[in-house]
Design a protein around this motif. Structure first.
Motif, PDB file in Angstrom:
ATOM      1  N   TYR A  21       0.744  -1.287   0.043  1.00  0.00           N
ATOM      2  CA  TYR A  21       0.037  -0.071  -0.185  1.00  0.00           C
ATOM      3  C   TYR A  21       0.792   1.358  -0.029  1.00  0.00           C
ATOM      4  O   TYR A  21       0.516   2.253  -0.443  1.00  0.00           O
ATOM      5  CB  TYR A  21      -0.887  -0.027   1.232  1.00  0.00           C
ATOM      6  CG  TYR A  21      -0.085   0.167   2.493  1.00  0.00           C
ATOM      7  CD1 TYR A  21      -0.024   1.454   3.016  1.00  0.00           C
ATOM      8  CD2 TYR A  21       0.447  -0.911   3.221  1.00  0.00           C
ATOM      9  CE1 TYR A  21       0.713   1.632   4.084  1.00  0.00           C
ATOM     10  CE2 TYR A  21       0.891  -0.645   4.405  1.00  0.00           C
ATOM     11  CZ  TYR A  21       1.206   0.592   4.898  1.00  0.00           C
ATOM     12  OH  TYR A  21       1.907   0.717   5.955  1.00  0.00           O
ATOM     13  N   GLN A  47       0.795   4.140  -6.212  1.00  0.00           N
ATOM     14  CA  GLN A  47      -0.262   3.316  -6.626  1.00  0.00           C
ATOM     15  C   GLN A  47      -0.879   4.012  -7.597  1.00  0.00           C
ATOM     16  O   GLN A  47      -0.976   5.115  -7.713  1.00  0.00           O
ATOM     17  CB  GLN A  47      -1.422   3.140  -5.357  1.00  0.00           C
ATOM     18  CG  GLN A  47      -0.848   2.696  -4.356  1.00  0.00           C
ATOM     19  CD  GLN A  47      -0.573   0.851  -4.425  1.00  0.00           C
ATOM     20  OE1 GLN A  47      -1.015   0.252  -5.268  1.00  0.00           O
ATOM     21  NE2 GLN A  47       0.196   0.568  -3.480  1.00  0.00           N
ATOM     22  N   LYS A  85      -5.820   2.751  -5.957  1.00  0.00           N
ATOM     23  CA  LYS A  85      -5.953   3.690  -4.830  1.00  0.00           C
ATOM     24  C   LYS A  85      -7.448   3.701  -4.607  1.00  0.00           C
ATOM     25  O   LYS A  85      -7.987   3.787  -3.485  1.00  0.00           O
ATOM     26  CB  LYS A  85      -5.653   5.188  -5.223  1.00  0.00           C
ATOM     27  CG  LYS A  85      -4.297   5.435  -4.837  1.00  0.00           C
ATOM     28  CD  LYS A  85      -3.910   6.660  -4.924  1.00  0.00           C
ATOM     29  CE  LYS A  85      -2.392   7.265  -4.787  1.00  0.00           C
ATOM     30  NZ  LYS A  85      -1.965   8.555  -4.810  1.00  0.00           N
ATOM     31  N   GLN A  86      -8.210   3.510  -5.514  1.00  0.00           N
ATOM     32  CA  GLN A  86      -9.776   3.563  -5.507  1.00  0.00           C
ATOM     33  C   GLN A  86     -10.058   2.282  -4.562  1.00  0.00           C
ATOM     34  O   GLN A  86     -11.007   2.182  -3.740  1.00  0.00           O
ATOM     35  CB  GLN A  86     -10.467   3.474  -6.723  1.00  0.00           C
ATOM     36  CG  GLN A  86     -10.795   4.772  -7.588  1.00  0.00           C
ATOM     37  CD  GLN A  86     -11.509   4.978  -8.478  1.00  0.00           C
ATOM     38  OE1 GLN A  86     -11.527   3.893  -9.413  1.00  0.00           O
ATOM     39  NE2 GLN A  86     -12.251   5.759  -8.762  1.00  0.00           N
ATOM     40  N   TRP A  98      -9.213   2.524  -0.961  1.00  0.00           N
ATOM     41  CA  TRP A  98     -10.202   3.394  -0.353  1.00  0.00           C
ATOM     42  C   TRP A  98     -11.437   2.887  -0.204  1.00  0.00           C
ATOM     43  O   TRP A  98     -12.242   3.006   0.936  1.00  0.00           O
ATOM     44  CB  TRP A  98     -10.348   4.562  -1.208  1.00  0.00           C
ATOM     45  CG  TRP A  98      -9.316   5.768  -0.787  1.00  0.00           C
ATOM     46  CD1 TRP A  98      -7.835   5.625  -1.048  1.00  0.00           C
ATOM     47  CD2 TRP A  98      -9.521   6.916  -0.047  1.00  0.00           C
ATOM     48  NE1 TRP A  98      -7.268   6.886  -0.508  1.00  0.00           N
ATOM     49  CE2 TRP A  98      -8.121   7.653  -0.132  1.00  0.00           C
ATOM     50  CE3 TRP A  98     -10.515   7.571   0.301  1.00  0.00           C
ATOM     51  CZ2 TRP A  98      -7.920   8.720   0.551  1.00  0.00           C
ATOM     52  CZ3 TRP A  98     -10.402   8.928   1.083  1.00  0.00           C
ATOM     53  CH2 TRP A  98      -8.969   9.599   1.022  1.00  0.00           C
ATOM     54  N   VAL A 108      -1.600   5.615   2.194  1.00  0.00           N
ATOM     55  CA  VAL A 108      -1.773   4.964   0.806  1.00  0.00           C
ATOM     56  C   VAL A 108      -1.011   5.735  -0.141  1.00  0.00           C
ATOM     57  O   VAL A 108      -1.000   6.807  -0.270  1.00  0.00           O
ATOM     58  CB  VAL A 108      -3.137   4.976   0.619  1.00  0.00           C
ATOM     59  CG1 VAL A 108      -3.386   4.350  -0.888  1.00  0.00           C
ATOM     60  CG2 VAL A 108      -3.987   4.102   1.250  1.00  0.00           C
ATOM     61  N   GLY A 109      -0.046   4.979  -0.810  1.00  0.00           N
ATOM     62  CA  GLY A 109       0.763   5.353  -2.026  1.00  0.00           C
ATOM     63  C   GLY A 109       1.938   6.717  -1.594  1.00  0.00           C
ATOM     64  O   GLY A 109       1.780   7.549  -2.364  1.00  0.00           O
TER      65      GLY A 109
END
Length: 152
Positions: free
Chosen positions: A114, A118, A123-124, A127, A144-145
């Motif tokens: 993670y 990304q 990412k979607q 999330w 994230v990312g």
């Protein structure tokens, strides 16, 4: 018949904690009268065999350890377990649960990479997963990312 209702409730409570709402629903399914239900539940609460507060504490601890966030747990407690918001807020004020650490743990387990850069679709996906598990975006968005190495 009232002792039958009490026996039924005590039998249920001997296996696990139940909220008052859950017990009430189970007793209604078994066609106990309202008077029998009230009498049995009142006695159980008087003897501290049933407590919505204790149930809420246990449920919060259990579900958070299973990797669910506060939003999801709150929704379950309100809609499925019939816990009043006052009890939940009191219990939350006393409990020390690190939702950021739980979110980080879920990310590490479900999406081991993670922290790397990304693409938009991934990412979607992350999330959606985290939000559906009841985490607030503030609890995981920065992780994230980010391109940073994981910390333990």
């Amino acid at each position: 018949m009232a002792s039958l209702a009490l026996n039924y409730v005590v039998n249920l409570l001997s296996r696990r904690e139940y909220s008052e709402y859950e017990l009430r629903c189970k007793m209604q399914e078994k066609a106990f009268t309202e008077a029998e239900i009230e009498q049995a539940l009142a006695l159980c609460q008087e003897k501290n065999w049933q407590s919505d507060r204790r149930f809420t504490e246990n449920y919060l601890h259990y579900r958070s350890q299973k990797g669910y966030g506060l939003n999801r747990i709150k929704q379950e407690l309100f809609q499925l377990k019939g816990i009043p918001s006052e009890i939940l807020e009191d219990v939350l004020a006393e409990m020390d649960i690190d939702w950021f650490e739980i979110a980080h743990s879920v990310l590490r387990k479900k999406f081991p990479h993670y922290a790397q850069e990304q693409d938009f679709k991934m990412k979607q996906k992350i999330w959606r997963y985290m939000l559906s598990h009841g985490f607030q975006s503030e609890e995981f968005a920065d992780l994230v990312g980010s391109g940073e190495n994981e910390f333990y």
